[in-house]
Design a protein around this motif. Structure first.
Motif, PDB file in Angstrom:
ATOM      1  N   GLU A  72      -1.438   4.156 -16.140  1.00 59.90           N
ATOM      2  CA  GLU A  72       0.023   4.620 -16.013  1.00 59.90           C
ATOM      3  C   GLU A  72       0.373   5.638 -16.557  1.00 59.90           C
ATOM      4  O   GLU A  72      -0.243   6.072 -17.696  1.00 59.90           O
ATOM      5  CB  GLU A  72       0.864   3.379 -16.370  1.00 59.90           C
ATOM      6  CG  GLU A  72       0.499   2.167 -15.856  1.00 59.90           C
ATOM      7  CD  GLU A  72       1.509   0.811 -16.367  1.00 59.90           C
ATOM      8  OE1 GLU A  72       1.913   0.942 -17.423  1.00 59.90           O
ATOM      9  OE2 GLU A  72       1.638  -0.099 -15.744  1.00 59.90           O
ATOM     10  N   CYS A  78      -2.323   4.716 -10.522  1.00 55.40           N
ATOM     11  CA  CYS A  78      -3.468   4.256  -9.780  1.00 55.40           C
ATOM     12  C   CYS A  78      -4.176   2.916 -10.212  1.00 55.40           C
ATOM     13  O   CYS A  78      -3.911   2.644 -11.463  1.00 55.40           O
ATOM     14  CB  CYS A  78      -4.497   4.915  -9.191  1.00 55.40           C
ATOM     15  SG  CYS A  78      -5.609   5.550 -10.506  1.00 55.40           S
ATOM     16  N   THR A  79      -4.443   1.922  -9.344  1.00 53.70           N
ATOM     17  CA  THR A  79      -5.473   0.804  -9.796  1.00 53.70           C
ATOM     18  C   THR A  79      -6.865   0.906  -9.359  1.00 53.70           C
ATOM     19  O   THR A  79      -7.156   1.787  -8.544  1.00 53.70           O
ATOM     20  CB  THR A  79      -4.779  -0.611  -9.250  1.00 53.70           C
ATOM     21  OG1 THR A  79      -4.905  -0.377  -7.797  1.00 53.70           O
ATOM     22  CG2 THR A  79      -3.361  -0.530  -9.536  1.00 53.70           C
ATOM     23  N   ALA A  92      -0.309   4.297  -6.393  1.00 60.55           N
ATOM     24  CA  ALA A  92       0.923   3.380  -6.017  1.00 60.55           C
ATOM     25  C   ALA A  92       1.710   4.285  -5.151  1.00 60.55           C
ATOM     26  O   ALA A  92       2.586   3.708  -4.372  1.00 60.55           O
ATOM     27  CB  ALA A  92       1.423   2.977  -7.363  1.00 60.55           C
ATOM     28  N   ARG A 113       1.641   3.271  -0.285  1.00 58.11           N
ATOM     29  CA  ARG A 113       0.253   3.221  -1.331  1.00 58.11           C
ATOM     30  C   ARG A 113      -0.666   3.989  -0.532  1.00 58.11           C
ATOM     31  O   ARG A 113      -0.654   4.061   0.833  1.00 58.11           O
ATOM     32  CB  ARG A 113      -0.188   1.991  -1.516  1.00 58.11           C
ATOM     33  CG  ARG A 113       0.382   1.311  -2.451  1.00 58.11           C
ATOM     34  CD  ARG A 113      -0.156  -0.022  -2.778  1.00 58.11           C
ATOM     35  NE  ARG A 113      -0.476  -0.997  -1.836  1.00 58.11           N
ATOM     36  CZ  ARG A 113       0.152  -1.789  -1.375  1.00 58.11           C
ATOM     37  NH1 ARG A 113       1.149  -2.238  -1.802  1.00 58.11           N
ATOM     38  NH2 ARG A 113      -0.309  -2.622  -0.046  1.00 58.11           N
TER      39      ARG A 113
END
Length: 149
Positions: A72, A78-79, A92, A113
Motif C-alpha cells: 500500500e 497491489c496484492t 487494485a 482491477r
C-alpha cells in the motif's frame, strides 16, 4: 508428511505474528518452491520501485493462514496471491493504469482491477513492472490529494 507440514506452517505463523513483513517472510519460506522465489522477487521489485511502500497482510483464514500480502501507498497498490501454477500480482486500480509493455495478462474483464500471472520459468520484465508500480502509486497519491475550491 502432511501433518508435519501443517505443524511447520502453524509454527511459522506463530513466530511471524509480530509484523506483516515477518508474516510475508514466513509465507515465502513455507512455499519453498519457485512460487516463493517469484513472490520474494516481486516483493523486492515493489520495494525498489516505491521505498515508502507499506506491507500488510489481509484475508487471513484457516485455509490461508498466511493471508495475502498487500502493498500500500495512499491505498492498495497491489496484492500477491499464490496458486498451484501461478503467482498473481493484482493491481487494485489496474484498469486505470497505462500498460505500454502489456504486462497485464489476467483479470482483464473487470472495470477496476488488472493482474499479472507469473508462471514457473517466466521472465519478469523488471523495468516495466517498476514503471507500473510507480504509476499505481502516482494514481493513488493523486486521488488522495486535497481538492482546492
Amino acid at each position: 508428511m502432511m501433518k508435519a507440514t501443517t505443524t511447520m506452517k502453524k509454527n511459522a505463523v506463530k513466530e511471524a505474528e509480530t509484523s506483516p513483513s515477518q508474516l510475508i517472510d514466513a509465507k515465502v519460506a513455507a512455499l519453498g518452491d519457485w512460487r516463493g522465489g517469484t513472490l520474494a522477487r516481486l516483493r523486492s521489485l515493489i520495494k525498489e520501485a516505491d521505498p515508502e511502500v507499506v506491507e500488510e497482510v489481509k484475508w487471513r483464514k484457516p485455509s490461508n493462514m498466511f493471508g495475502v500480502p498487500v502493498w500500500e501507498h495512499a491505498g492498495i497498490i497491489c496484492t500477491g496471491e499464490t496458486y498451484k501454477n501461478a503467482v498473481k500480482l493484482t493491481f487494485a486500480k489496474g484498469a486505470s493504469l497505462e500498460d505500454p509493455s502489456g504486462l497485464f495478462n489476467s483479470s482483464l474483464e473487470g472495470n477496476t482491477r488488472r493482474a499479472i500471472d507469473f508462471h514457473e520459468g517466466d521472465e519478469i520484465d523488471e523495468k516495466a513492472l517498476e514503471a507500473l508500480i510507480r504509476a499505481a502509486v502516482a494514481l493513488n497519491t493523486s486521488q488522495k490529494a486535497p481538492r482546492s475550491a
